[in-house]
Design a protein around this motif. Structure first.
Motif, PDB file in Angstrom:
ATOM      1  N   SER A  82     -13.241 -18.288  -7.121  1.00 37.20           N
ATOM      2  CA  SER A  82     -13.552 -17.537  -5.901  1.00 37.20           C
ATOM      3  C   SER A  82     -12.458 -17.722  -4.845  1.00 37.20           C
ATOM      4  O   SER A  82     -12.249 -18.831  -4.354  1.00 37.20           O
ATOM      5  N   LYS A  83     -11.806 -16.639  -4.489  1.00 41.47           N
ATOM      6  CA  LYS A  83     -10.767 -16.706  -3.460  1.00 41.47           C
ATOM      7  C   LYS A  83     -11.351 -17.128  -2.109  1.00 41.47           C
ATOM      8  O   LYS A  83     -10.720 -17.858  -1.353  1.00 41.47           O
ATOM      9  N   LEU A  84     -12.563 -16.673  -1.811  1.00 38.33           N
ATOM     10  CA  LEU A  84     -13.198 -17.063  -0.553  1.00 38.33           C
ATOM     11  C   LEU A  84     -13.492 -18.562  -0.526  1.00 38.33           C
ATOM     12  O   LEU A  84     -13.291 -19.224   0.487  1.00 38.33           O
ATOM     13  N   SER A  85     -13.968 -19.096  -1.658  1.00 40.44           N
ATOM     14  CA  SER A  85     -14.232 -20.536  -1.742  1.00 40.44           C
ATOM     15  C   SER A  85     -12.945 -21.324  -1.567  1.00 40.44           C
ATOM     16  O   SER A  85     -12.882 -22.261  -0.764  1.00 40.44           O
ATOM     17  N   LYS A  86     -11.932 -20.957  -2.330  1.00 43.36           N
ATOM     18  CA  LYS A  86     -10.662 -21.684  -2.278  1.00 43.36           C
ATOM     19  C   LYS A  86     -10.016 -21.574  -0.900  1.00 43.36           C
ATOM     20  O   LYS A  86      -9.460 -22.540  -0.390  1.00 43.36           O
ATOM     21  N   GLY A  87     -10.112 -20.403  -0.301  1.00 43.30           N
ATOM     22  CA  GLY A  87      -9.518 -20.202   1.012  1.00 43.30           C
ATOM     23  C   GLY A  87     -10.187 -21.019   2.103  1.00 43.30           C
ATOM     24  O   GLY A  87      -9.550 -21.376   3.099  1.00 43.30           O
ATOM     25  N   PHE A  88     -11.465 -21.320   1.930  1.00 41.38           N
ATOM     26  CA  PHE A  88     -12.212 -22.069   2.942  1.00 41.38           C
ATOM     27  C   PHE A  88     -12.119 -23.576   2.728  1.00 41.38           C
ATOM     28  O   PHE A  88     -12.500 -24.342   3.606  1.00 41.38           O
ATOM     29  N   ASP A  89     -11.599 -24.014   1.591  1.00 39.04           N
ATOM     30  CA  ASP A  89     -11.513 -25.453   1.283  1.00 39.04           C
ATOM     31  C   ASP A  89     -10.881 -26.276   2.409  1.00 39.04           C
ATOM     32  O   ASP A  89     -11.457 -27.289   2.819  1.00 39.04           O
ATOM     33  N   PRO A  90      -9.715 -25.892   2.929  1.00 41.90           N
ATOM     34  CA  PRO A  90      -9.112 -26.708   3.996  1.00 41.90           C
ATOM     35  C   PRO A  90      -9.985 -26.797   5.249  1.00 41.90           C
ATOM     36  O   PRO A  90     -10.057 -27.843   5.892  1.00 41.90           O
ATOM     37  N   THR A  91     -10.676 -25.727   5.558  1.00 49.12           N
ATOM     38  CA  THR A  91     -11.559 -25.715   6.727  1.00 49.12           C
ATOM     39  C   THR A  91     -12.744 -26.638   6.506  1.00 49.12           C
ATOM     40  O   THR A  91     -13.112 -27.430   7.391  1.00 49.12           O
ATOM     41  N   TYR A  92     -13.346 -26.568   5.328  1.00 50.95           N
ATOM     42  CA  TYR A  92     -14.492 -27.431   5.017  1.00 50.95           C
ATOM     43  C   TYR A  92     -14.075 -28.898   5.048  1.00 50.95           C
ATOM     44  O   TYR A  92     -14.793 -29.744   5.593  1.00 50.95           O
ATOM     45  N   GLU A  93     -12.906 -29.198   4.492  1.00 48.71           N
ATOM     46  CA  GLU A  93     -12.380 -30.570   4.533  1.00 48.71           C
ATOM     47  C   GLU A  93     -12.185 -31.017   5.979  1.00 48.71           C
ATOM     48  O   GLU A  93     -12.528 -32.143   6.341  1.00 48.71           O
ATOM     49  N   ALA A  94     -11.625 -30.144   6.810  1.00 47.36           N
ATOM     50  CA  ALA A  94     -11.390 -30.484   8.218  1.00 47.36           C
ATOM     51  C   ALA A  94     -12.703 -30.745   8.955  1.00 47.36           C
ATOM     52  O   ALA A  94     -12.803 -31.703   9.732  1.00 47.36           O
ATOM     53  N   ILE A  95     -13.707 -29.925   8.704  1.00 43.17           N
ATOM     54  CA  ILE A  95     -15.012 -30.137   9.339  1.00 43.17           C
ATOM     55  C   ILE A  95     -15.588 -31.480   8.899  1.00 43.17           C
ATOM     56  O   ILE A  95     -16.120 -32.240   9.708  1.00 43.17           O
ATOM     57  N   SER A  96     -15.464 -31.788   7.620  1.00 44.27           N
ATOM     58  CA  SER A  96     -16.014 -33.062   7.115  1.00 44.27           C
ATOM     59  C   SER A  96     -15.273 -34.262   7.686  1.00 44.27           C
ATOM     60  O   SER A  96     -15.852 -35.338   7.820  1.00 44.27           O
ATOM     61  N   ASN A  97     -14.000 -34.088   8.032  1.00 39.99           N
ATOM     62  CA  ASN A  97     -13.199 -35.190   8.576  1.00 39.99           C
ATOM     63  C   ASN A  97     -13.254 -35.294  10.098  1.00 39.99           C
ATOM     64  O   ASN A  97     -12.693 -36.231  10.665  1.00 39.99           O
ATOM     65  N   ASP A  98     -13.909 -34.362  10.746  1.00 37.75           N
ATOM     66  CA  ASP A  98     -14.031 -34.382  12.201  1.00 37.75           C
ATOM     67  C   ASP A  98     -14.855 -35.602  12.621  1.00 37.75           C
ATOM     68  O   ASP A  98     -15.950 -35.830  12.094  1.00 37.75           O
ATOM     69  N   LYS A  99     -14.355 -36.358  13.565  1.00 36.81           N
ATOM     70  CA  LYS A  99     -15.049 -37.582  14.008  1.00 36.81           C
ATOM     71  C   LYS A  99     -16.445 -37.302  14.549  1.00 36.81           C
ATOM     72  O   LYS A  99     -17.301 -38.170  14.525  1.00 36.81           O
ATOM     73  N   GLN A 100     -16.677 -36.087  15.023  1.00 38.76           N
ATOM     74  CA  GLN A 100     -18.010 -35.719  15.514  1.00 38.76           C
ATOM     75  C   GLN A 100     -19.022 -35.645  14.370  1.00 38.76           C
ATOM     76  O   GLN A 100     -20.221 -35.646  14.618  1.00 38.76           O
ATOM     77  N   ASN A 101     -18.534 -35.559  13.138  1.00 37.77           N
ATOM     78  CA  ASN A 101     -19.423 -35.365  11.997  1.00 37.77           C
ATOM     79  C   ASN A 101     -19.588 -36.615  11.126  1.00 37.77           C
ATOM     80  O   ASN A 101     -19.947 -36.514   9.956  1.00 37.77           O
ATOM     81  N   LEU A 102     -19.364 -37.775  11.705  1.00 36.20           N
ATOM     82  CA  LEU A 102     -19.537 -39.010  10.939  1.00 36.20           C
ATOM     83  C   LEU A 102     -20.986 -39.215  10.492  1.00 36.20           C
ATOM     84  O   LEU A 102     -21.243 -39.938   9.528  1.00 36.20           O
ATOM     85  N   ASP A 103     -21.901 -38.565  11.191  1.00 37.10           N
ATOM     86  CA  ASP A 103     -23.325 -38.694  10.854  1.00 37.10           C
ATOM     87  C   ASP A 103     -23.778 -37.688   9.797  1.00 37.10           C
ATOM     88  O   ASP A 103     -24.963 -37.613   9.471  1.00 37.10           O
TER      89      ASP A 103
END
Length: 111
Positions: free
Chosen positions: A31-52
């Motif tokens: 899925s091009k949409l899945s692959k294209g969103f991977d960096p964004t999803y990784e960034a959201i998961s690494n955001d310090k606001q999302n440690l919880d």
């Protein structure tokens, strides 16, 4: 925080309760949409606001029955869980909506 790979229905069921707030992405390698969103999803998961928040990723091709049981066939699909129960579903790669649903999940926990 890293995004955890979910490889079985058993892992999926356990993962939904890993933290009070959990986000699972159903994706496909093709899925091009899945692959294209991977960096964004990784960034959201690494955001310090999302440690919880626990972030997971499930391959829809390997877990097709699970995705069908969740009522979706469009990829990527994100499901937000609060205390193990489904709270929200985001169909398609929508960073703004995903972040908003995570904020809403926090607000629900505060009630």
């Amino acid at each position: 925080m890293t995004v955890s790979s979910i490889r079985s229905e058993t892992e999926y069921e356990r993962f939904k309760s890993r933290k009070p707030i959990v986000v699972v992405e159903f994706y496909a390698e093709w899925s091009k949409l899945s692959k294209g969103f991977d960096p964004t999803y990784e960034a959201i998961s690494n955001d310090k606001q999302n440690l919880d928040v626990a972030f997971g990723r499930a391959d829809a091709d390997q877990l097709s029955d699970l995705l069908t049981n969740e009522g979706e066939t469009i990829l990527p699909t994100f499901i937000v869980f609060v205390r193990g129960g489904e709270f929200a579903k985001i169909v398609g790669p929508n960073e703004t909506e995903l972040k908003a649903k995570i904020r809403e999940a926090r607000a629900k926990l505060a009630i």
